[in-house]
Design a protein around this motif. Sequence first.
Motif, mmCIF file in Angstrom:
data_model
loop_
_atom_site.group_PDB
_atom_site.id
_atom_site.type_symbol
_atom_site.label_atom_id
_atom_site.label_comp_id
_atom_site.label_asym_id
_atom_site.label_seq_id
_atom_site.Cartn_x
_atom_site.Cartn_y
_atom_site.Cartn_z
ATOM 1 N N VAL A 26 61.062 -58.546 68.605
ATOM 2 C CA VAL A 26 60.113 -58.586 69.722
ATOM 3 C C VAL A 26 58.890 -57.733 69.384
ATOM 4 N N ALA A 27 59.096 -56.579 68.753
ATOM 5 C CA ALA A 27 57.971 -55.725 68.353
ATOM 6 C C ALA A 27 57.102 -56.429 67.315
ATOM 7 N N PHE A 28 57.719 -57.140 66.355
ATOM 8 C CA PHE A 28 56.941 -57.868 65.343
ATOM 9 C C PHE A 28 56.059 -58.920 66.008
ATOM 10 N N PHE A 29 56.644 -59.726 66.894
ATOM 11 C CA PHE A 29 55.855 -60.764 67.560
ATOM 12 C C PHE A 29 54.825 -60.162 68.508
ATOM 13 N N GLY A 30 55.112 -58.977 69.067
ATOM 14 C CA GLY A 30 54.115 -58.289 69.874
ATOM 15 C C GLY A 30 52.924 -57.845 69.038
ATOM 16 N N ILE A 31 53.187 -57.359 67.822
ATOM 17 C CA ILE A 31 52.101 -56.963 66.919
ATOM 18 C C ILE A 31 51.275 -58.186 66.529
ATOM 19 N N ARG A 32 51.951 -59.280 66.210
ATOM 20 C CA ARG A 32 51.225 -60.506 65.837
ATOM 21 C C ARG A 32 50.355 -60.988 66.991
ATOM 22 N N SER A 33 50.881 -60.980 68.193
ATOM 23 C CA SER A 33 50.128 -61.429 69.362
ATOM 24 C C SER A 33 48.956 -60.504 69.662
ATOM 25 N N ALA A 34 49.181 -59.185 69.586
ATOM 26 C CA ALA A 34 48.094 -58.231 69.837
ATOM 27 C C ALA A 34 47.008 -58.353 68.779
ATOM 28 N N ALA A 35 47.392 -58.589 67.528
ATOM 29 C CA ALA A 35 46.397 -58.734 66.465
ATOM 30 C C ALA A 35 45.585 -60.017 66.644
ATOM 31 N N GLN A 36 46.232 -61.094 67.057
ATOM 32 C CA GLN A 36 45.510 -62.354 67.265
ATOM 33 C C GLN A 36 44.495 -62.246 68.394
ATOM 34 N N SER A 37 44.848 -61.489 69.424
ATOM 35 C CA SER A 37 43.948 -61.389 70.568
ATOM 36 C C SER A 37 43.048 -60.155 70.501
ATOM 37 N N ASP A 38 43.053 -59.452 69.354
ATOM 38 C CA ASP A 38 42.246 -58.244 69.158
ATOM 39 C C ASP A 38 42.524 -57.191 70.230
ATOM 40 N N ASP A 39 43.784 -57.051 70.614
ATOM 41 C CA ASP A 39 44.206 -56.069 71.609
ATOM 42 C C ASP A 39 44.509 -54.752 70.902
#
Length: 194
Positions: A26-39
């Motif tokens: 879940v942390a890995f996919f959270g990092i991927r999602s945050a990086a894609q959205s520039d969060d």
Amino acid sequence: MKNILGRLVLVAIALTVVSFFAAPAVAFFGIRSAAQSDDVAGLQRLVDFDAVRASLRPQLSNRPEAMTPPPSFMNDPIGAFRRQFEDTVAPQGPNPDAYLTPDAIDGLTRGEGRYAALRMPAPGSDATPAPWPRPAYWGVNRARMAVTDDGGSDTVFTFERRGPFEWKLVHIGLPDGSTPPTTPTPTTTPETKR
């Protein structure tokens, strides 16, 4: 009533165990999602930037002695002094911060490896499906997820437990190979005849 209560307790235990072991993914996919959205705030919650920066520095310098732990002053005082002197005069190599931008982190989670630092933000570049990570190591306090690129090289993400269900990225293992220059080389276009 007693039977229903026992089943509810078993379901709660099962959900706790599943979420305990699924938290690094879940942390890995959270990092991927945050990086894609520039969060950037989301990335700061999920990434220990100082630890990741320290893990990238010896990999980018292409100096194998930087990967080994330094000798102690108690066991080898001359070697420890020499190592400290070599670290201060040795060239530092590429800046690891080039790999810690949201676009570069997104590229790393997509298996771009050492070329993730060259990634330029482009609209629609995240539309292609990203590869799925696979667990490379799973422990109680440390977990590693690997993303394989098209050439078969792995980029390894190491997560460390910081709470019962909180994991932070503390290390990124880049694939073997040389580090590309961090600035794209200009291409020359042939002159047209008039």
